[in-house]
Motif scaffolding. Structure first.
Motif, short mmCIF file in Angstrom:
data_model
loop_
_atom_site.label_atom_id
_atom_site.label_comp_id
_atom_site.label_asym_id
_atom_site.label_seq_id
_atom_site.Cartn_x
_atom_site.Cartn_y
_atom_site.Cartn_z
N GLN A 86 -47.38 -17.28 -28.49
CA GLN A 86 -47.38 -15.95 -27.84
C GLN A 86 -46.86 -16.22 -26.28
OE1 GLN A 86 -50.87 -14.28 -28.67
NE2 GLN A 86 -50.45 -13.06 -30.61
N ALA A 87 -47.65 -17.06 -25.88
CA ALA A 87 -47.37 -17.25 -24.19
C ALA A 87 -46.17 -18.03 -23.93
CB ALA A 87 -48.56 -18.33 -23.89
N ARG A 88 -45.82 -18.80 -24.75
CA ARG A 88 -44.39 -19.82 -24.64
C ARG A 88 -43.46 -19.61 -25.94
NH1 ARG A 88 -46.31 -19.89 -20.21
NH2 ARG A 88 -46.65 -21.59 -18.76
N PRO A 89 -42.75 -18.88 -26.14
CA PRO A 89 -42.04 -18.71 -27.35
C PRO A 89 -41.05 -19.59 -27.60
CG PRO A 89 -41.98 -16.33 -26.33
CD PRO A 89 -42.77 -17.44 -25.44
N SER A 90 -40.58 -20.10 -26.37
CA SER A 90 -39.52 -21.37 -26.54
C SER A 90 -40.08 -22.72 -26.89
CB SER A 90 -38.64 -21.39 -25.38
OG SER A 90 -39.64 -21.59 -24.19
N MET A 91 -41.56 -22.83 -26.62
CA MET A 91 -42.26 -24.04 -27.10
C MET A 91 -42.21 -24.34 -28.56
SD MET A 91 -45.94 -25.08 -26.25
CE MET A 91 -45.70 -25.30 -24.39
N LYS A 92 -41.78 -25.65 -28.72
CA LYS A 92 -41.89 -25.89 -30.18
C LYS A 92 -43.28 -26.39 -30.71
CE LYS A 92 -38.70 -27.87 -33.65
NZ LYS A 92 -37.37 -28.17 -33.62
N ILE A 102 -52.18 -22.17 -32.26
CA ILE A 102 -50.71 -21.92 -32.42
C ILE A 102 -50.34 -20.58 -32.09
CG2 ILE A 102 -49.05 -21.78 -34.25
CD1 ILE A 102 -50.38 -24.03 -35.82
N ARG A 103 -50.87 -19.55 -32.56
CA ARG A 103 -50.51 -18.42 -32.24
C ARG A 103 -50.45 -17.84 -30.48
NH1 ARG A 103 -53.84 -16.10 -35.20
NH2 ARG A 103 -52.72 -15.92 -36.99
N LEU A 108 -47.36 -20.71 -40.66
CA LEU A 108 -45.83 -20.28 -40.19
C LEU A 108 -46.20 -18.71 -39.74
CD1 LEU A 108 -44.09 -21.32 -43.41
CD2 LEU A 108 -43.78 -22.19 -41.19
N ASP A 109 -47.04 -18.06 -40.48
CA ASP A 109 -47.31 -16.66 -39.75
C ASP A 109 -47.77 -16.54 -38.47
OD1 ASP A 109 -46.51 -15.61 -42.17
OD2 ASP A 109 -48.53 -15.17 -43.10
N ALA A 110 -48.41 -17.39 -38.05
CA ALA A 110 -49.07 -17.82 -36.70
C ALA A 110 -47.97 -18.29 -35.62
CB ALA A 110 -50.18 -18.62 -36.53
N GLY A 111 -46.94 -18.64 -36.12
CA GLY A 111 -45.77 -19.08 -35.45
C GLY A 111 -45.38 -20.52 -35.39
N ALA A 112 -45.65 -21.28 -36.39
CA ALA A 112 -45.27 -22.81 -36.43
C ALA A 112 -44.17 -22.88 -36.50
CB ALA A 112 -46.20 -23.53 -37.59
N PHE A 169 -60.37 -26.33 -26.84
CA PHE A 169 -60.03 -25.14 -25.96
C PHE A 169 -60.61 -23.75 -26.24
CE2 PHE A 169 -56.80 -28.34 -25.97
CZ PHE A 169 -56.78 -28.49 -24.58
N ASN A 170 -61.05 -23.18 -24.93
CA ASN A 170 -61.84 -21.97 -25.21
C ASN A 170 -60.78 -20.91 -25.16
OD1 ASN A 170 -63.33 -19.49 -25.43
ND2 ASN A 170 -64.78 -20.18 -23.63
N LEU A 171 -60.30 -20.13 -25.90
CA LEU A 171 -59.32 -19.30 -25.67
C LEU A 171 -59.63 -17.76 -25.23
CD1 LEU A 171 -57.02 -19.71 -29.09
CD2 LEU A 171 -57.03 -21.12 -27.13
N LYS A 172 -60.89 -17.72 -24.96
CA LYS A 172 -61.60 -16.23 -24.52
C LYS A 172 -61.41 -16.62 -22.97
CE LYS A 172 -64.43 -15.46 -28.42
NZ LYS A 172 -65.83 -15.06 -28.95
N GLN A 173 -61.15 -17.70 -22.35
CA GLN A 173 -60.95 -17.80 -20.99
C GLN A 173 -59.63 -18.58 -20.40
OE1 GLN A 173 -64.13 -20.62 -20.14
NE2 GLN A 173 -65.66 -19.38 -20.57
N ASP A 174 -59.49 -18.49 -19.21
CA ASP A 174 -58.06 -19.15 -18.64
C ASP A 174 -58.20 -20.63 -19.22
OD1 ASP A 174 -55.86 -19.95 -17.76
OD2 ASP A 174 -56.33 -19.63 -15.66
N PHE A 175 -57.68 -21.08 -20.56
CA PHE A 175 -58.14 -22.22 -20.81
C PHE A 175 -57.10 -23.57 -20.20
CE2 PHE A 175 -54.67 -20.63 -23.49
CZ PHE A 175 -54.09 -21.42 -24.09
N GLY A 176 -56.12 -23.25 -19.48
CA GLY A 176 -55.51 -24.10 -18.74
C GLY A 176 -54.59 -24.97 -19.37
N LEU A 177 -54.41 -25.03 -20.63
CA LEU A 177 -53.43 -26.09 -21.38
C LEU A 177 -52.09 -25.72 -21.02
CD1 LEU A 177 -53.00 -28.06 -23.53
CD2 LEU A 177 -53.15 -26.42 -25.16
N LEU A 178 -51.65 -24.41 -20.96
CA LEU A 178 -50.28 -24.37 -20.62
C LEU A 178 -49.70 -24.75 -19.33
CD1 LEU A 178 -49.79 -20.71 -21.94
CD2 LEU A 178 -48.65 -22.64 -23.02
#
Length: 251
Positions: A121-127, A116-117, A150-154, A72-81
């Motif tokens: 950031q985009a879906r705080p409720s996602m595990k 992970i970060r 963990l710092d990244a949000g895991a 995934f290229n995070l600099k673009q709209d990567f579509g994963l979500l």
């Protein structure tokens, strides 16, 4: 062994929809203690992990696809979500991912920390789970990597397979109460053991035997350890008969 108090996940490879459905049916009908499904993302297969997880979600409440960060290229709209939302997926395991054999397939310098970060950031409720590899480096390096995740949000971790409870106990102390699934995978040949030792730097105890019996007995010991410590177990039945392996553990 009080497995009712455990969260037990099993990794099922989505070779095709019919094969996956047969294994899901077997697990659901014969091994009630297993309450979660992990689906790896293998580029040689036509079924992606999120498609397999969506299929598994018709039978199990907890289905966790593996997501390869380098895809995934995070600099673009990567579509994963959008893909995860489309398939109703709210839990994922982020791994870095191995480069594809087909180098015409695009890969990106995205790390597991980056993804992970981004997901949290985009879906705080996602595990979002991270991976632990006890053989990747020394204890300090892997511990520092865990802290960065963990710092990244895991929200928790799945580990590479352990073959020695003593090493598992060390990592349990390092984790400081974080949610963790201990990886267990059968190694039933000298060739397989050599692969784990040479490619993955795995450590086997002197008592190890490359037999189904030794491996199922070890899995039962890990389940006991999980029940005692309030941790979870992640079964990875690679290259063995699924029913024979699970019967040896739960039978």
């Amino acid at each position: 062994m009080d497995v009712d108090a455990l969260n037990i996940s099993i990794e099922l490879i989505p070779r095709d929809t019919a094969h996956l459905e047969a294994e899901l049916t077997l697990v659901q009908t014969s091994y009630a203690s297993i309450n979660a499904i992990n689906i790896p993302d293998l580029l040689r297969l036509s079924t992606r992990s999120w498609e397999g997880a969506a299929q598994a979600g018709r039978r199990f409440a907890t289905c966790i696809p593996h997501i390869r960060a380098i895809d995934f290229n995070l600099k673009q709209d990567f579509g994963l979500l959008d893909v995860l939302d489309e398939h109703g997926i709210n839990q994922v395991l982020v791994v870095t991912g191995d480069p594809p054999q087909d180098m015409n397939r695009p890969v990106y310098p995205t790390t597991s920390l980056d993804l992970i970060r981004k997901l949290k950031q985009a879906r705080p409720s996602m595990k979002v789970y991270g991976a632990i590899d006890p053989y990747r480096a020394n204890f300090r390096a892997e511990y520092d990597y865990i802290q960065r995740k963990l710092d990244a949000g895991a929200d928790g971790f799945f580990t590479q397979p352990f073959f020695d409870l003593r090493l598992m106990e060390v990592y349990h102390e390092l984790m400081g109460g974080q949610e963790i699934y201990w990886g267990v995978s059968p190694v039933t040949s000298d060739r397989s053991r050599n692969y784990w030792e040479t490619k993955n730097n795995a450590v086997f105890p002197s008592s190890f035997e490359p037999t189904l019996g030794w491996n199922t007995q070890f899995a039962r010991r890990v389940l006991d350890y999980g029940a005692t410590t309030g941790t979870n177990v992640y079964l990875m039945p690679i290259k063995v008969d699924l029913k024979a392996y699970l019967d040896g553990i739960f039978g």
